[in-house]
Design an enzyme around this catalytic site. Structure first.
Site, PDB file in Angstrom:
ATOM      1  N   ILE A 168      10.560   9.656  40.858  1.00  0.00           N
ATOM      2  CA  ILE A 168       9.908   8.353  40.676  1.00  0.00           C
ATOM      3  C   ILE A 168      10.583   7.299  41.555  1.00  0.00           C
ATOM      4  O   ILE A 168       9.923   6.455  42.164  1.00  0.00           O
ATOM      5  CB  ILE A 168       9.965   7.907  39.206  1.00  0.00           C
ATOM      6  CG1 ILE A 168       9.328   8.953  38.306  1.00  0.00           C
ATOM      7  CG2 ILE A 168       9.261   6.563  39.014  1.00  0.00           C
ATOM      8  CD1 ILE A 168       9.521   8.680  36.818  1.00  0.00           C
ATOM      9  N   GLU A 169      11.906   7.354  41.632  1.00  0.00           N
ATOM     10  CA  GLU A 169      12.654   6.338  42.358  1.00  0.00           C
ATOM     11  C   GLU A 169      12.495   6.461  43.873  1.00  0.00           C
ATOM     12  O   GLU A 169      12.329   5.456  44.570  1.00  0.00           O
ATOM     13  CB  GLU A 169      14.150   6.430  41.996  1.00  0.00           C
ATOM     14  CG  GLU A 169      14.477   6.006  40.578  1.00  0.00           C
ATOM     15  CD  GLU A 169      14.273   4.514  40.363  1.00  0.00           C
ATOM     16  OE1 GLU A 169      14.431   3.742  41.332  1.00  0.00           O
ATOM     17  OE2 GLU A 169      13.961   4.121  39.221  1.00  0.00           O
ATOM     18  N   SER A 170      12.556   7.674  44.408  1.00  0.00           N
ATOM     19  CA  SER A 170      12.678   7.805  45.865  1.00  0.00           C
ATOM     20  C   SER A 170      11.896   8.950  46.485  1.00  0.00           C
ATOM     21  O   SER A 170      11.957   9.141  47.700  1.00  0.00           O
ATOM     22  CB  SER A 170      14.158   8.004  46.224  1.00  0.00           C
ATOM     23  OG  SER A 170      14.610   9.247  45.682  1.00  0.00           O
TER      24      SER A 170
END
Length: 356
Positions: free
Chosen positions: A160-162
């Site tokens: 989700i982050e990267s």
């Protein structure tokens, strides 16, 4: 008359030559503004705001889509289309099954989660790439999470982050696989200087993410709200809880969170589902991954003398891009000696070094 013809021809040739030179020079002038990774690593006046490694990363992942699990894309009859829809009852059953095995116990169904699942399924070709990258990163993530006694499914937060890109930068200035802001990174010993940015170091940033998640859970005690705090900050969660003391769960407080955070927990549930059931939706992993090695096939060695990463790779008979992908924390090519500088290398290259 002949003289006039000759003059006209010469004038025409002169104009033609001018047009050719102009058209040839235009792309060259435009290319001068494009960052060249192999050139810039030797430039000691490099502006660190230009994250040239990120451009290399995009190049590595953005190649021609030759095949998906051996299925040629050039013939339409051989393409297996991703199944982007799922029946609500089927999705609920599968999430219940995952939730029974989950340590967070937050993998529950609702219409927002359903929409998030189908949104990810529509990005099937990108999920295929992420699955290929996860084969390198997830064993390391799981090892660190287990050391901190944290749920292993938290590894999906990094997607989700990267999207498992170790050098991606957000508009707000967050950096790396776990998207640390500079201030939070420093709290968890992720140092930044003109040689390296440890937020880009997959191992050190994973260690920092584990410590941060452990802190958030000790403070909040609810995994849904921990994820919300990871996205929006613990201060935002604190304020919402103080204003609505009769509600302690994410979904009961959903409407009060920023829009990005409202979607964050559903994304976490959705990516858990997709990473476990991608085959059922005809999503295939890419054969080629930028990582030729598994995490456990690599080791850290100290840098004992000043080195150029480019020439070091050459001396090891190792592709320069492989060395950079294993060591994305370095922002420059020339690395000074020192106890704090290490390189991650394939173990067979470490053995080669010892023999030299």
């Amino acid at each position: 008359m002949a003289t006039i013809k000759i003059r006209n021809i010469m004038f025409f040739m002169l104009i033609l030559k001018s047009l050719i030179v102009q058209s040839a020079s235009k792309p060259f002038l435009e290319q001068k503004n494009v960052i060249n990774f192999h050139k810039d690593v030797f430039d000691q006046k490099l502006d660190l705001n230009n994250i040239y490694i990120e451009k290399l990363w995009k190049k590595m992942l953005g190649g021609k889509k030759k095949s998906l699990s051996g299925k040629k894309l050039s013939h339409k009859k051989n393409i297996v289309l991703t199944n982007t829809n799922i029946d609500s009852e089927e999705l609920q059953l599968r999430l219940n099954f995952l939730n029974q095995r989950s340590q967070t116990k937050i993998l529950k169904y609702n219409s927002i989660v359903h929409a998030s699942v189908e949104s990810y399924l529509r990005m099937g070709k990108y999920i295929g790439r992420i699955i290929s990258l996860s084969e390198f990163y997830f064993p390391m993530f799981e090892e660190k999470l287990e050391n901190y006694r944290l749920p292993k499914e938290l590894k999906y937060l990094a997607i989700i982050e990267s999207n498992l890109n170790p050098v991606v930068t957000s508009k707000a200035g967050a950096q790396g696989i776990w998207q640390f802001m500079p201030e939070t990174g420093k709290i968890y010993d992720l140092n930044i200087n003109n040689i390296y940015d440890e937020r880009n170091d997959p191992v050190k940033s994973t260690e920092a993410a584990c410590r941060y998640l452990k802190f958030l859970y000790k403070k909040i005690g609810n995994w849904e709200l921990v994820l919300a705090a990871y996205n929006a900050g613990p201060g935002t969660v604190d304020k919402i809880l103080q204003h609505h003391q009769n509600r302690k769960d994410f979904w009961g407080l959903w409407e009060f969170f920023p829009k990005e955070t409202q979607n964050y927990v559903p994304k976490f549930i959705a990516i858990n589902y997709v990473m476990n059931y991608y085959k059922e939706h005809n999503i295939y992993t890419y054969r080629s991954s930028p990582y030729k090695y598994k995490y456990k096939e690599t080791a850290l060695i100290p840098i004992k003398e000043k080195i150029s990463l480019k020439f070091f790779a050459y001396s090891l008979n190792m592709p320069y891009q492989d060395l950079i992908l294993l060591n994305p924390q370095y922002l420059v090519d020339l690395i000074p000696p020192g106890n704090k500088f290490f390189l991650r290398l394939p173990k067979n290259k470490v053995f080669f070094l010892k023999k030299k």
